[in-house]
Design an enzyme around this catalytic site. Structure first.
Site, PDB file in Angstrom:
ATOM      1  N   HIS A  23      -7.142  -8.907   8.665  1.00 49.51           N
ATOM      2  CA  HIS A  23      -6.534  -9.694   7.585  1.00 49.51           C
ATOM      3  C   HIS A  23      -7.255 -11.041   7.437  1.00 49.51           C
ATOM      4  O   HIS A  23      -7.535 -11.477   6.323  1.00 49.51           O
ATOM      5  CB  HIS A  23      -5.057  -9.990   7.893  1.00 49.51           C
TER       6      HIS A  23
ATOM      7  N   LYS B 242      12.605  -2.152   6.788  1.00 49.25           N
ATOM      8  CA  LYS B 242      11.811  -1.895   7.995  1.00 49.25           C
ATOM      9  C   LYS B 242      12.361  -2.722   9.157  1.00 49.25           C
ATOM     10  O   LYS B 242      13.019  -3.727   8.954  1.00 49.25           O
ATOM     11  CB  LYS B 242      10.356  -2.293   7.747  1.00 49.25           C
TER      12      LYS B 242
ATOM     13  N   SER C  42      -2.074  -3.434  11.961  1.00 52.99           N
ATOM     14  CA  SER C  42      -0.961  -4.105  12.643  1.00 52.99           C
ATOM     15  C   SER C  42      -0.186  -3.105  13.491  1.00 52.99           C
ATOM     16  O   SER C  42       0.238  -3.414  14.609  1.00 52.99           O
ATOM     17  CB  SER C  42      -0.019  -4.741  11.620  1.00 52.99           C
TER      18      SER C  42
HETATM   19  O1  PNS Z   1      -0.240  -3.945   3.649  1.00 51.71           O
HETATM   20  P1  PNS Z   1       1.070  -3.292   3.383  1.00 51.71           P
HETATM   21  O2  PNS Z   1       2.092  -3.658   4.403  1.00 51.71           O
HETATM   22  O3  PNS Z   1       0.898  -1.800   3.213  1.00 51.71           O
HETATM   23  O4  PNS Z   1       1.590  -3.868   1.973  1.00 51.71           O
HETATM   24  C1  PNS Z   1       2.242  -3.113   1.026  1.00 51.71           C
HETATM   25  C2  PNS Z   1       2.675  -4.006  -0.175  1.00 51.71           C
HETATM   26  C3  PNS Z   1       3.505  -5.161   0.296  1.00 51.71           C
HETATM   27  C4  PNS Z   1       1.457  -4.530  -0.899  1.00 51.71           C
HETATM   28  C5  PNS Z   1       3.488  -3.102  -1.136  1.00 51.71           C
HETATM   29  O5  PNS Z   1       4.457  -2.423  -0.420  1.00 51.71           O
HETATM   30  C6  PNS Z   1       4.169  -3.875  -2.261  1.00 51.71           C
HETATM   31  O6  PNS Z   1       3.519  -4.378  -3.145  1.00 51.71           O
HETATM   32  N1  PNS Z   1       5.508  -3.995  -2.209  1.00 51.71           N
HETATM   33  C7  PNS Z   1       6.296  -4.738  -3.160  1.00 51.71           C
HETATM   34  C8  PNS Z   1       7.096  -3.822  -4.097  1.00 51.71           C
HETATM   35  C9  PNS Z   1       6.215  -3.288  -5.203  1.00 51.71           C
HETATM   36  O7  PNS Z   1       5.710  -4.008  -6.032  1.00 51.71           O
HETATM   37  N2  PNS Z   1       6.052  -1.948  -5.216  1.00 51.71           N
HETATM   38  C10 PNS Z   1       5.231  -1.249  -6.181  1.00 51.71           C
HETATM   39  C11 PNS Z   1       3.772  -1.199  -5.724  1.00 51.71           C
HETATM   40  S1  PNS Z   1       2.805  -0.198  -6.807  1.00 51.71           S
END
Ligand code: PNS
Length: 171
Positions: free
Chosen positions: A23, A47, A134
């Site tokens: 990151h 989570k 992570s």
């Molecule tokens: O690195 P990660 O933990 O996989 O991040 C995932 C993240 C936070 C980018 C994704 O889950 C997200 O954007 N969540 C917010 C809800 C949202 O907008 N969902 C639609 C995504 S197309």
């Protein structure tokens, strides 16, 4: 020097449970390209994270305290809504391997469907970080594996404290 365009603000979203050197690598690359990069920690409730959102934010802030164009924030709800509230035009995601691609491709296109004016930019971390996640860091460290050089020193310290707390039955 004045900017020839309005400040280009990028969002680097994720869970960051915890921040890894992968990151950090992506954030540094982003900070060199964009006027401002906001590391946005997803504040989701479903989570069960190892670190609370406040702990994760504090760790990221600590690592980037001397980088004025790196900000740390939390968000809830749709990422594109948050990005629009922050006047950001770019979403940054790291791509480690082909296995990341399918999920990232779906998210990028869904986000484009929701907000056509926001562009997703993928960046590759340095090769030595391509296998770090992570999830694996947490698993290996909690099973007493060596993670030296894979996370920032402050993160390793906090992981050590978590592990000690678990051993003492406090968590
Ligand atoms: O690195 P990660 O933990 O996989 O991040 C995932 C993240 C936070 C980018 C994704 O889950 C997200 O954007 N969540 C917010 C809800 C949202 O907008 N969902 C639609 C995504 S197309």
């Amino acid at each position: 020097m004045s900017h020839p365009h309005p400040p280009r603000i990028a969002i680097y979203p994720g869970s960051f449970d915890p921040l890894t050197n992968g990151h950090v690598d992506i954030i540094e690359r982003g900070a060199r390209i964009f006027d401002q990069i906001i590391v946005a920690v997803l504040a989701n409730v479903e989570k069960t994270p190892l670190f609370s959102v406040d702990e994760r934010v504090a760790l990221i802030q600590d690592v980037f305290k001397s980088r004025p164009n790196v900000q740390v924030d939390t968000f809830e709800g749709l990422l594109v809504d948050y990005a629009q509230r922050k006047n950001a035009s770019v979403l940054v995601r790291g791509l480690r391997a082909v296995s990341d691609f399918e999920y990232e491709f779906q998210m990028a296109l869904m986000n484009r469907h929701l907000a056509p004016g926001i562009e997703t930019v993928f960046m590759m971390p340095a090769e030595q970080y391509t296998y770090i996640s992570s999830r694996l860091i947490k698993e290996v460290f909690m099973l007493n594996g060596e993670i030296d050089g894979l996370v920032p020193p402050v993160v390793e310290e906090r992981l050590r404290a978590k592990r000690a707390g678990r051993l003492a039955g406090r968590d």
